[in-house]
Write a protein that holds these residues in place. Structure first.
Motif, PDB file in Angstrom:
ATOM      1  N   GLY A   1       0.800  -1.233   0.000  1.00  0.00           N
ATOM      2  CA  GLY A   1       0.000   0.000   0.000  1.00  0.00           C
ATOM      3  C   GLY A   1       0.826   1.273   0.000  1.00  0.00           C
TER       4      GLY A   1
ATOM      5  N   VAL B   1      -3.089  -2.483  -3.947  1.00  0.00           N
ATOM      6  CA  VAL B   1      -3.943  -2.743  -2.768  1.00  0.00           C
ATOM      7  C   VAL B   1      -4.531  -1.416  -2.284  1.00  0.00           C
ATOM      8  N   SER B   2      -5.640  -1.516  -1.551  1.00  0.00           N
ATOM      9  CA  SER B   2      -6.231  -0.298  -0.991  1.00  0.00           C
ATOM     10  C   SER B   2      -5.240   0.288   0.017  1.00  0.00           C
TER      11      SER B   2
ATOM     12  N   ASN C   1      -8.167   0.059  -4.001  1.00  0.00           N
ATOM     13  CA  ASN C   1      -6.956  -0.153  -4.818  1.00  0.00           C
ATOM     14  C   ASN C   1      -7.197   0.303  -6.260  1.00  0.00           C
TER      15      ASN C   1
ATOM     16  N   ASP D   1     -13.408  -4.258  -4.186  1.00  0.00           N
ATOM     17  CA  ASP D   1     -12.745  -3.594  -3.057  1.00  0.00           C
ATOM     18  C   ASP D   1     -13.798  -3.027  -2.098  1.00  0.00           C
TER      19      ASP D   1
END
Ligand code: BEZ
Ligand code: FE
Length: 326
Positions: free
Chosen positions: A180, A214-215, A239, A262
């Motif tokens: 992240g 990724v978030s 993400n 997500d």
């Protein structure tokens, strides 16, 4: 060589040179007179567009203060908050942009200025992590160093609204690693990572290797983070992959692609997600195919196929002219 001397401080305080206006301005001894006097003063600006902006700013700011019944303490807190936002800005951190982002102002300005027309790919927020030092890559190269995350292959075509391929379009793309983080957020950044610049071929095709993003949280250690806490809002972005696409004769597009599924898609902290930008990653569990596409460790990978449609400069100007009329 001319000598640099510090100018002497002025010996007399002077005005900015603008004469008192020839306007009927009653003394502002009632709240509404403050507003009406200031509205009259906004008429003094020489530029028509600026007059409109000042008029609306005054109208809505004064309305906000009166309707909310802001207390002196709350207003001082607001000023102190904005002061902290300014002091948090550095050459690599723009807390005011972050404030504009979390208040939905960046997304609203973008949405109003980039309406979806004629099937063009929609825009999304740029964010603060673009850098101009991304490496130039060839088709199929990787934007990410080995080990940055799960393998992802991205490919598609860049086309005009009439479906014609756009050759030699420049695509700049950047993303987080699997933890992240953008490369610029790392303590040591010797070379750019998870970012690259590539061009479409004669058929308008582009392709590159990447990692599954990724978030991630937007910065929470400053006043904007405190504001989100006060509002009871999370600071997560779903993400995504950022893309900026430029081609001769076409309007530059700043966008991002958001993989489906997500948990933060609908409540993105900065309002960047549009339905048309939600994409599907396909699982490819084929060792030979993974190697053919250049993934050093083989195995499986995810595939994202996404075509991009750009507005020509003429289409763009026509849309803008239409917007001005509304
Ligand atoms: C980003 O997507 O990189 C981003 C956008 C707005 C605020 C913070 C980050
Ligand atoms: Fe981002």
């Amino acid at each position: 060589m001319p000598e640099h001397t510090t100018p002497a401080p002025p010996t007399k305080a002077v005005s900015n040179g603008i004469a008192p206006p020839e306007l009927d301005l009653p003394y502002p001894d009632r709240p509404e007179i403050i507003t009406s006097n200031l509205l009259k003063l906004t008429e003094l600006a020489s530029d028509q567009r600026k007059r409109l902006i000042f008029k609306n700013l005054v109208t809505h700011l004064h309305q906000f203060i009166s309707e909310t019944g802001i207390t002196t303490e709350e207003w001082m807190n607001t000023i102190q908050f904005l002061t902290r936002v300014g002091k948090t800005c550095t050459p690599i951190r723009q807390e005011f942009i972050l404030l504009s982002d979390v208040l939905g102002a960046s997304a609203l300005v973008d949405a109003l200025n980039h309406p979806a027309v004629g099937g063009t790919t929609e825009s999304s927020v740029l964010g603060p992590f673009f850098t101009d030092d991304a490496p130039d890559l060839n088709a199929g190269d990787s934007i990410a160093s080995e080990g940055s995350g799960e393998y992802l292959f991205v490919e598609g075509y860049v086309r005009s609204t009439s479906g014609n391929p756009i050759a030699d379009a420049l695509i700049e793309t950047w993303e987080t690693d699997s933890h992240g983080f953008y490369d610029t957020q790392k303590a040591i950044r010797d070379i750019p990572d998870c970012r690259g610049r590539l061009r479409t071929d004669k058929d308008g095709k582009y392709s590159y290797r990447a990692v599954v993003p990724v978030s991630y949280p937007i910065p929470a250690d400053g006043p904007v983070g405190d504001l989100l806490q006060l509002m009871g809002r999370h600071n997560m972005r779903p993400n995504h992959l950022h893309l900026v696409i430029e081609a001769a004769g076409y309007h530059k597009l700043t966008t991002a692609l958001y993989p489906e599924g997500d948990q933060f898609l609908a409540s993105d902290a900065v309002f960047g997600v549009k339905k048309s930008l939600i994409v599907k990653f396909r699982d490819v569990n084929d060792e030979a195919e993974a190697r053919r596409r250049g993934f050093p460790k083989g195995g499986s990978f995810k595939l994202l196929e996404f075509d991009i449609v750009l507005a020509s400069k003429e289409e763009w100007s026509a849309t803008q002219a239409q917007l001005q009329k509304q």
